[in-house]
Design a protein around this motif. Structure first.
Motif, PDB file in Angstrom:
ATOM      1  N   GLU A 108       0.973  -1.123  -0.079  1.00  0.00           N
ATOM      2  CA  GLU A 108       0.047   0.033   0.058  1.00  0.00           C
ATOM      3  C   GLU A 108       0.848   1.325  -0.091  1.00  0.00           C
ATOM      4  OE1 GLU A 108      -3.255   0.200  -0.027  1.00  0.00           O
ATOM      5  OE2 GLU A 108      -3.412  -1.953  -0.290  1.00  0.00           O
ATOM      6  N   VAL A 109       2.214   1.117   0.459  1.00  0.00           N
ATOM      7  CA  VAL A 109       3.054   2.174   0.436  1.00  0.00           C
ATOM      8  C   VAL A 109       3.360   2.649  -1.073  1.00  0.00           C
ATOM      9  CG1 VAL A 109       5.260   3.097   1.301  1.00  0.00           C
ATOM     10  CG2 VAL A 109       3.709   1.779   2.786  1.00  0.00           C
ATOM     11  N   ASP A 110       3.161   3.992  -1.453  1.00  0.00           N
ATOM     12  CA  ASP A 110       3.511   4.376  -2.787  1.00  0.00           C
ATOM     13  C   ASP A 110       4.662   5.173  -2.727  1.00  0.00           C
ATOM     14  OD1 ASP A 110       3.767   5.343  -5.251  1.00  0.00           O
ATOM     15  OD2 ASP A 110       1.739   6.288  -5.122  1.00  0.00           O
ATOM     16  N   TRP A 111       5.748   4.468  -2.815  1.00  0.00           N
ATOM     17  CA  TRP A 111       7.183   5.172  -2.788  1.00  0.00           C
ATOM     18  C   TRP A 111       8.256   4.908  -3.579  1.00  0.00           C
ATOM     19  CZ3 TRP A 111      11.274   4.410   1.366  1.00  0.00           C
ATOM     20  CH2 TRP A 111      12.165   5.491   1.521  1.00  0.00           C
ATOM     21  N   PRO A 112       8.296   5.319  -5.062  1.00  0.00           N
ATOM     22  CA  PRO A 112       9.309   4.856  -5.969  1.00  0.00           C
ATOM     23  C   PRO A 112      10.536   5.086  -5.467  1.00  0.00           C
ATOM     24  CG  PRO A 112       7.468   6.297  -6.835  1.00  0.00           C
ATOM     25  CD  PRO A 112       7.292   6.136  -5.615  1.00  0.00           C
ATOM     26  N   GLY A 113      10.910   6.036  -4.633  1.00  0.00           N
ATOM     27  CA  GLY A 113      12.126   6.454  -4.013  1.00  0.00           C
ATOM     28  C   GLY A 113      12.756   5.510  -2.902  1.00  0.00           C
TER      29      GLY A 113
END
Ligand code: AMP
Ligand code: GLY
Length: 427
Positions: A404-409
């Motif tokens: 659920e965590v949307d973090w491409p970094g």
């Protein structure tokens, strides 16, 4: 009570999360805190190594109790200075914090009190160290005496590697003054586990066990980090083994520190190697582990705050803590590139959806708020933590939350808990 937690990582978020719920706590502050901690505590922009700033703040705000997270502040004497200012504190004196601040001091204490540990030598002369290594043979372990942010340990498979490690530390000063003195020790084979106890100077109250994953890559490969994930309990730590550790390692160490005039009060974190000939201690830390603290706090049923106060007051003798039987597991999400160089400032989305999941808590380790946005501001950034009846179930819930965590970094390991899960499968 007015309570101040010092630090700004995942460990401190977990401590604040546990303490915020205590009926004893009216006002909770954290210095410097982070974007996640700001939801449960008032964050004040004072860094954990600004001892003057912390003392002044605690005096000005009439803080009743300070809990110190990171080791550097303790080694530098923050607990002593708070006490001198009349402020109650959880965390050891500088004299007792030498258990983590100087490996040579720790090894001498262990040797004096007959605690099972790796055979060792301590050296300020590189040629003498190399001669010792040649005599002992490999594999062998070379360590800086002083604090090196978890990086001052080199495991060497050959005598040549070990000689080179001595030069890295003593001639090249790769770890600065931490390498002025080094410890060379026997390589121990076995399974590692972390064990924690609250100590009040004389009495030690066992907490629970945990296991962390220090390597950055799946399968425990690649360079070491501060910890990419952890779980509790550590199945290798049976009840019998816990009793053995309390009797042969923790109790004699606590007594040795008191006898040396440096009574230990705070949390004692024992890094253990479970060998074929029993539990041996690799190292002591004078603080909670990070990310081990996150899983400990999830499993703790009792109110943490009175236990920490009892440790500070020398009142642990009749104290007891209750724990959930369920397992907890934390997956650390780190910035791409960590533990090498990495960028700061990338936006993290999806935290609301992830933390809305049942039995999931997202502890922030390195985040900063920018209006409504949450930005990454460190190497280790989030600790996605879940509870389950087994480590297998806790792992599955934690990775569902990670999705659920949307973090491409950022990135995380995909196999946190593998050892315990393999054990659970074979049972
Ligand atoms: P330390 O900071 O002393 O805990 O060391 C970091 C890591 O190095 C430990 O978690 C172990 O994986 C490894 N290590 C340290 N000392 C030894 C030893 N004597 N034998 C085998 N591995 C060790
Ligand atoms: N997780 C390892 C440490 O806190 O040192």
């Amino acid at each position: 009570m007015k309570v101040l937690v010092v630090g700004g990582g995942g460990r401190e978020h977990a401590l604040c999360w546990a303490i915020a719920g205590s009926p004893l706590c009216d006002h909770l502050y954290c210095a410097p805190g982070n974007a996640g901690i700001a939801k449960t505590a008032k964050c004040v922009p004072i860094s954990a190594d600004d001892l003057d700033g912390l003392i002044n703040f605690a005096k000005d705000q009439a803080i009743d109790f300070v809990i110190v997270g990171p080791e550097a502040a303790l080694v530098a004497g923050l607990a002593d200075r708070l006490k001198n200012a009349g402020i109650k504190v959880f965390g050891p004196s500088a004299a007792a914090a030498r258990l983590e601040g100087s490996k040579a001091y720790m090894k001498d204490m262990l040797a004096r009190s007959g605690v099972p540990t790796a055979a060792y030598g301590r050296f300020t002369d590189s040629q003498v160290a190399k001669d010792y290594i040649s005599k002992q043979g490999a594999p062998i372990v070379v360590k800086t005496d002083g604090l090196a942010a978890g990086k001052g340990v080199i495991l060497c498979n050959t005598v040549e590697e070990a000689h080179a490690a001595v030069d890295t530390m003593m001639a090249d000063k790769a770890f600065g003054d931490a390498g002025n003195e080094i410890v060379v020790e026997e390589f121990l084979d076995g399974e590692e586990a972390s064990f924690f106890a609250l100590v009040d100077g004389t009495t030690a109250l066992p907490l629970v066990s945990a296991q962390d994953h220090k390597a950055v890559g799946d399968g425990d490969t690649g360079p070491n980090t501060g910890g990419m994930g952890a779980y509790s309990p550590a199945p290798v730590m049976t009840e019998a083994l816990e009793a053995e550790v309390m009797k042969t390692i923790i109790a004699p160490s606590v007594k040795a520190m008191a006898d040396a005039g440096a009574p230990y009060a705070g949390v004692l974190y024992a890094g253990l190697m479970i060998t074929d000939s029993g539990a041996k201690i690799l190292e002591y830390n004078v603080r909670f582990g990070d990310p081990e603290c996150q899983v400990l706090m999830m499993r703790l049923k009792s109110d943490l705050l009175p236990a920490l106060i009892a440790a500070a007051d020398g009142q642990l003798a009749n104290f007891d803590l209750r724990w959930h039987d369920d397992a907890a597991l934390v997956v650390v999400m780190a910035a791409n590139g960590y533990p090498g160089s990495y960028e700061k400032g990338s936006e993290i989305k999806g935290l609301g959806a992830a933390s809305a999941l049942d039995e999931v808590v997202i502890f922030h380790a390195g985040t900063k708020a920018d209006g409504d946005k949450v930005l990454a501001s460190g190497g280790r950034v989030l600790g996605v933590t879940a509870m389950g009846a087994t480590v297998t179930e806790a792992q599955s819930k934690a990775y569902t939350a990670v999705k659920e965590v949307d973090w491409p970094g950022g990135f995380c390991r995909r196999d946190i808990g593998w050892r315990a899960i393999a054990r659970e499968k074979s049972e």
